[in-house]
Design a protein around this motif. Structure first.
Motif, PDB file in Angstrom:
ATOM      1  N   MET A 283      -8.764  34.572  10.193  1.00 22.89           N
ATOM      2  CA  MET A 283      -8.328  34.284  11.558  1.00 22.89           C
ATOM      3  C   MET A 283      -6.873  33.831  11.575  1.00 22.89           C
ATOM      4  O   MET A 283      -6.106  34.183  12.485  1.00 22.89           O
ATOM      5  N   GLN A 284      -6.461  33.070  10.558  1.00 17.79           N
ATOM      6  CA  GLN A 284      -5.075  32.620  10.477  1.00 17.79           C
ATOM      7  C   GLN A 284      -4.143  33.798  10.247  1.00 17.79           C
ATOM      8  O   GLN A 284      -3.048  33.868  10.823  1.00 17.79           O
ATOM      9  N   ALA A 285      -4.558  34.743   9.389  1.00 20.81           N
ATOM     10  CA  ALA A 285      -3.744  35.936   9.150  1.00 20.81           C
ATOM     11  C   ALA A 285      -3.551  36.725  10.436  1.00 20.81           C
ATOM     12  O   ALA A 285      -2.442  37.199  10.739  1.00 20.81           O
ATOM     13  N   MET A 286      -4.618  36.859  11.222  1.00 17.03           N
ATOM     14  CA  MET A 286      -4.522  37.582  12.490  1.00 17.03           C
ATOM     15  C   MET A 286      -3.599  36.865  13.466  1.00 17.03           C
ATOM     16  O   MET A 286      -2.812  37.498  14.179  1.00 17.03           O
ATOM     17  N   ALA A 287      -3.666  35.539  13.464  1.00 11.61           N
ATOM     18  CA  ALA A 287      -2.783  34.761  14.328  1.00 11.61           C
ATOM     19  C   ALA A 287      -1.330  34.902  13.891  1.00 11.61           C
ATOM     20  O   ALA A 287      -0.414  34.991  14.726  1.00 11.61           O
ATOM     21  N   ASP A 288      -1.111  34.951  12.572  1.00 13.84           N
ATOM     22  CA  ASP A 288       0.247  35.093  12.054  1.00 13.84           C
ATOM     23  C   ASP A 288       0.843  36.449  12.411  1.00 13.84           C
ATOM     24  O   ASP A 288       2.045  36.564  12.687  1.00 13.84           O
ATOM     25  N   ILE A 289       0.004  37.482  12.384  1.00 15.57           N
ATOM     26  CA  ILE A 289       0.479  38.809  12.805  1.00 15.57           C
ATOM     27  C   ILE A 289       0.891  38.766  14.271  1.00 15.57           C
ATOM     28  O   ILE A 289       1.956  39.257  14.668  1.00 15.57           O
ATOM     29  N   LYS A 290       0.048  38.162  15.096  1.00 11.64           N
ATOM     30  CA  LYS A 290       0.308  38.104  16.534  1.00 11.64           C
ATOM     31  C   LYS A 290       1.578  37.331  16.849  1.00 11.64           C
ATOM     32  O   LYS A 290       2.324  37.669  17.776  1.00 11.64           O
TER      33      LYS A 290
END
Length: 320
Positions: A283-290
């Protein structure tokens, strides 16, 4: 009473086909069905072989990675890579790129301008290798290695040659540095050879060549596009060119990739291009992409345009 032959091939998996990246076809034996992880190996894709007409070649436009390594090995054709850290390189036949995504990178893998303009054969592999938790957020690293820097082993009878991308074969050792102990070998034989693989490693053999090969002491026949899962049983693993390897000239040859690695033994959480240890890290990786933390690569619009035009050209030619 005859001694019992130890069975070293525990299962054989036939690749399935699917489209990846910008629309190129791959043969994928791992993951496949119920077999989704061969610790530390996450994925094995066989790209091609495909004979592109001018303007048809496609690759994988801008996409992220975090928490693992991608290993690209080119047999035919050319691939060009760019990333959000400013790295750039051209991979030609025989080259290997060992990319440690680590904490995260935006990456593009595209056919070279020469490949796109003139067409021609393309064939290669991409393997995903997991990283232990302690290395998942390290700084990204590239090892672009030309063929002249990748050593070959040759058997005493001259019938077996092995390209040692990672690991070692007898007294021949690879130059590539890996985070966990890995064997990555391109084994080509017109006869037979017994290969030592450390007992503690998980091992597999992928046949990428039209002819079959016998694998293991029990001589399991492995055909093109099949993956054999190996349990060494603490003994050397036998390879022998099969009868159907004879091309009519009296010379037979079989070619396989041999992959082996020490298992990491940690929980795996994976979602698309992210491989971490927990759902929260995904979830953190997805947030970082966003949020844009992975950065971007100049020229992304142009790469997408080229990909769309190449796909349209193939579709108009009835190749989709």
């Amino acid at each position: 009473m005859a001694s019992k032959v130890l069975k070293q091939v525990s299962r054989v998996i036939t690749s399935h086909r699917q489209r990846e990246g910008g629309g190129f076809m791959v043969r994928r034996p791992l993951p496949s069905g119920s077999f989704d992880y061969a610790d530390p190996f996450l994925m094995l894709d066989h790209l091609g072989p495909v004979d592109y007409k001018p303007g048809e070649a496609v690759g994988a436009p801008d996409h992220p990675h975090r928490g693992f390594e991608t290993v690209t090995y080119i047999l035919e054709g050319e691939f060009e890579h760019h990333d959000s850290h400013g790295n750039h390189g051209l991979l030609k036949p025989g080259w290997v790129q060992w990319m440690t995504a680590g904490s995260g990178v935006m990456h593009s893998e595209m056919p070279s301008d020469n490949q796109l303009k003139n067409g021609g054969m393309f064939q290669g592999f991409q393997i995903w290798v997991n990283l232990p938790a302690k290395d998942k957020m390290i700084r990204p690293r590239y090892q672009d290695v030309p063929p002249e820097d990748i050593p070959w082993f040759e058997s005493q009878d001259k019938k077996t040659k092995i390209k040692v991308v990672a690991g070692e074969v007898e007294d021949v050792k690879a130059t590539i540095d890996t985070h966990t102990p890995i064997y990555f070998l391109d084994l080509r034989t017109t006869g037979s050879y017994k290969l030592h693989i450390p007992k503690e490693m998980n091992a597999m053999v992928y046949n990428y060549y039209p002819s079959s090969i016998y694998v293991g002491n029990e001589k399991t026949k492995v055909a093109e596009s099949q993956l054999a899962i190996i349990d060494t049983q603490g003994e050397t693993v036998a390879f022998e060119a099969a009868d159907d390897a004879d091309d009519g000239s009296g010379k037979k040859e079989s070619r396989v990739l041999v992959l082996a690695g020490s298992p990491i033994g940690e929980p795996v959480a994976r979602y698309g291009p992210f491989v971490m240890n927990t759902r929260e890290e995904i979830m953190q990786a997805m947030a970082d992409i966003k949020s844009g933390a992975f950065g971007e690569i100049p020229g992304s619009t142009e790469r997408m345009r080229k990909t769309e035009e190449a796909n349209k050209k193939r579709k108009d030619a009835g190749k989709e």
